[in-house]
Design a protein around this motif. Structure first.
Motif, PDB file in Angstrom:
ATOM      1  N   LEU A 167      25.472  -2.880  15.234  1.00  9.68           N
ATOM      2  CA  LEU A 167      24.298  -2.116  14.354  1.00  9.68           C
ATOM      3  C   LEU A 167      24.279  -2.860  12.964  1.00  9.68           C
ATOM      4  O   LEU A 167      23.380  -2.859  12.435  1.00  9.68           O
ATOM      5  N   LYS A 168      25.347  -2.861  12.333  1.00 14.98           N
ATOM      6  CA  LYS A 168      25.631  -3.374  11.033  1.00 14.98           C
ATOM      7  C   LYS A 168      24.917  -4.891  10.855  1.00 14.98           C
ATOM      8  O   LYS A 168      24.147  -4.912   9.901  1.00 14.98           O
ATOM      9  N   MET A 169      25.302  -5.687  11.911  1.00 16.90           N
ATOM     10  CA  MET A 169      24.933  -7.066  11.795  1.00 16.90           C
ATOM     11  C   MET A 169      23.405  -7.259  12.110  1.00 16.90           C
ATOM     12  O   MET A 169      22.617  -7.794  11.700  1.00 16.90           O
ATOM     13  N   ALA A 170      22.893  -6.195  13.063  1.00 16.07           N
ATOM     14  CA  ALA A 170      21.612  -6.389  13.460  1.00 16.07           C
ATOM     15  C   ALA A 170      20.485  -6.417  12.544  1.00 16.07           C
ATOM     16  O   ALA A 170      19.586  -7.188  12.648  1.00 16.07           O
ATOM     17  N   LEU A 171      20.976  -5.805  11.302  1.00 17.36           N
ATOM     18  CA  LEU A 171      19.873  -5.570  10.073  1.00 17.36           C
ATOM     19  C   LEU A 171      19.797  -7.078   9.526  1.00 17.36           C
ATOM     20  O   LEU A 171      18.822  -7.516   9.320  1.00 17.36           O
ATOM     21  N   ARG A 172      21.025  -7.541   9.587  1.00 22.46           N
ATOM     22  CA  ARG A 172      21.206  -9.012   8.909  1.00 22.46           C
ATOM     23  C   ARG A 172      20.485 -10.103   9.676  1.00 22.46           C
ATOM     24  O   ARG A 172      20.069 -10.943   9.245  1.00 22.46           O
ATOM     25  N   ILE A 173      20.737  -9.942  11.013  1.00 24.39           N
ATOM     26  CA  ILE A 173      20.110 -10.959  12.139  1.00 24.39           C
ATOM     27  C   ILE A 173      18.453 -10.903  11.787  1.00 24.39           C
ATOM     28  O   ILE A 173      17.935 -11.871  11.995  1.00 24.39           O
ATOM     29  N   LYS A 174      18.201  -9.636  11.707  1.00 30.65           N
ATOM     30  CA  LYS A 174      16.501  -9.473  11.522  1.00 30.65           C
ATOM     31  C   LYS A 174      16.120 -10.108  10.227  1.00 30.65           C
ATOM     32  O   LYS A 174      15.233 -10.941  10.113  1.00 30.65           O
ATOM     33  N   ARG A 175      16.809 -10.006   9.256  1.00 29.97           N
ATOM     34  CA  ARG A 175      16.535 -10.671   7.962  1.00 29.97           C
ATOM     35  C   ARG A 175      16.635 -12.254   8.149  1.00 29.97           C
ATOM     36  O   ARG A 175      15.610 -12.919   7.703  1.00 29.97           O
ATOM     37  N   LEU A 176      17.842 -12.530   8.650  1.00 33.36           N
ATOM     38  CA  LEU A 176      17.814 -14.195   9.038  1.00 33.36           C
ATOM     39  C   LEU A 176      16.644 -14.665   9.647  1.00 33.36           C
ATOM     40  O   LEU A 176      15.826 -15.739   9.481  1.00 33.36           O
ATOM     41  N   TYR A 177      16.199 -13.946  10.887  1.00 33.78           N
ATOM     42  CA  TYR A 177      14.846 -14.271  11.812  1.00 33.78           C
ATOM     43  C   TYR A 177      14.070 -14.505  10.718  1.00 33.78           C
ATOM     44  O   TYR A 177      13.053 -15.362  10.787  1.00 33.78           O
ATOM     45  N   GLU A 178      13.733 -13.180   9.902  1.00 30.47           N
ATOM     46  CA  GLU A 178      12.454 -13.194   9.121  1.00 30.47           C
ATOM     47  C   GLU A 178      12.397 -14.624   8.182  1.00 30.47           C
ATOM     48  O   GLU A 178      11.358 -15.014   7.680  1.00 30.47           O
ATOM     49  N   GLN A 179      13.432 -14.977   7.855  1.00 26.88           N
ATOM     50  CA  GLN A 179      13.461 -15.872   6.929  1.00 26.88           C
ATOM     51  C   GLN A 179      13.408 -17.265   7.602  1.00 26.88           C
ATOM     52  O   GLN A 179      13.060 -18.385   6.612  1.00 26.88           O
ATOM     53  N   MET A 180      13.488 -17.632   8.737  1.00 24.96           N
ATOM     54  CA  MET A 180      13.099 -18.813   9.528  1.00 24.96           C
ATOM     55  C   MET A 180      11.539 -19.104   9.387  1.00 24.96           C
ATOM     56  O   MET A 180      10.810 -18.337   9.706  1.00 24.96           O
ATOM     57  N   PRO A 181      11.235 -20.309   9.394  1.00 23.61           N
ATOM     58  CA  PRO A 181       9.980 -20.539   9.470  1.00 23.61           C
ATOM     59  C   PRO A 181       9.337 -20.910  10.738  1.00 23.61           C
ATOM     60  O   PRO A 181      10.078 -21.107  11.597  1.00 23.61           O
TER      61      PRO A 181
END
Lengths: 176, 163
Positions: free
Chosen positions: B79-93
């Motif tokens: 759950l802790k990493m899920a938030l970061r994964i979402k952020r990484l995904y949003e940063q991808m073009p």
């Protein structure tokens, strides 16, 4: 090299009331029970005494004894009232090659125990883990934050026997 | 697919649909975000290494989401990493693709019941294109997943993003 009996006698002579009992009936290692609010003083003595020299804290673990009164909730789950949580210290002396296990029990409703972080630096993260997962509060720990669960985790301490997982965390569904 | 079907025999002219050309370019150079989570990441690294050679499909790791086309979720999503994964995904073009690798990121895997800290499937936070089953999947399985993703990209249209 000292036996558990000799270590117990040494501690008893130094601290008296704060040393509760010696249990030799355990399957692996003899366990000395100590009072939770004296752990720091006892730990310092164990480390610095010439006959003991316990320079290594091999492991520090938090345990939910689940020995309180179990109350059935309406939804079928169980909560535990009263009883104790425990902290186990596994010590080893590298120069003298002997070891001992200490146990300190704290009441479930007010789980406060003295930190040994200033004596063995290993205890720093181990105590944070025990705090994170079991909810034991270590007094005088310099940085008692959660170490594994997210900092904003509000559902409690997951390794308690009566822990209930939340439905949602930050908008994400948690159960399968 | 026959990108060169309509090649003129004597001049240096090739006629192709823009769709076909774009898709071909995209699927032949899927740059993945250099990102690993757990034991699946070890298999993913093995797939990247010389024996299985991910690079022959144009896949190579990039160290920033800004330059990445795909992200392989290789391992247990806490759950802790899920938030970061979402952020990484949003940063991808855009266009961006997601391969969910292994049982954990597909559905929670062995943590589905008692894993108080595990997100039961990465598709709860980001849209997954290809699921690769296994625990962990062998490199061949991951390569198959990549080929499936390429197939998906091949059938995309500029007018509508399907993958």
């Amino acid at each position: 090299m000292k036996t558990a009996d000799e270590i117990y006698e040494l501690l008893k002579k130094e601290f008296g009331e704060a040393i509760l009992s010696l249990d030799k009936e355990t399957p692996v290692e003899p366990i000395i029970s100590i009072a939770p609010l004296h752990t720091n003083k006892i730990a310092l003595f164990l480390r610095d005494n010439e006959e003991l020299k316990f320079d290594s804290l091999m492991c520090l673990s938090g345990v939910d004894d689940a020995n309180g009164e179990k109350i059935k909730e309406e939804d079928g789950s169980e909560t535990i009232k009263g009883g104790t949580l425990s902290v186990y210290y596994h010590l080893y002396s590298i120069p003298l090659k002997h070891k001992i296990t200490l146990k300190a029990s704290v009441p479930r409703e007010n789980p406060e125990i003295e930190s040994v972080e200033s004596i063995w630096r290993t205890a720093d993260w181990h105590e944070r883990e025990a705090y994170d997962l079991i909810g034991i509060k270590f007094l005088n720990h310099p940085d008692l934050r959660r170490i594994l669960m997210p900092y904003d985790w509000e559902a409690g301490h997951p390794l308690r026997k009566d822990y209930k997982n939340p439905e949602f965390y930050q908008g994400m569904k948690v159960p399968y | 697919m026959g990108l060169l079907d309509k090649e003129f025999s004597e001049d240096n002219i090739v006629i192709a649909k823009v769709d076909d050309l774009m898709n071909w370019a995209r699927l032949s150079s899927i740059w993945q975000l250099g990102f690993g989570l757990a034991c699946c990441a070890i298999e993913m690294m093995a797939t990247s290494a010389s024996h299985y050679d991910f690079d022959r499909f144009g896949v190579m790791p990039r160290n920033t989401p800004r330059q990445a086309d795909a992200i392989i979720i290789s391992g247990t999503v806490t759950l802790k990493m899920a938030l970061r994964i979402k952020r990484l995904y949003e940063q991808m073009p855009d266009p961006k693709y997601i391969i969910s690798m292994g049982s954990c990121s597909n559905c929670g895997g062995p943590y589905w019941e008692h894993g108080y800290h595990v997100l039961k499937g990465v598709d709860r936070v980001i849209p997954v294109d290809v699921y690769v089953p296994g625990c962990p999947p062998r490199p061949e399985a991951l390569l198959e997943g990549l080929l499936k993703l390429q197939e998906k990209i091949r059938n995309e249209s500029l007018r509508k993003k399907s993958a």
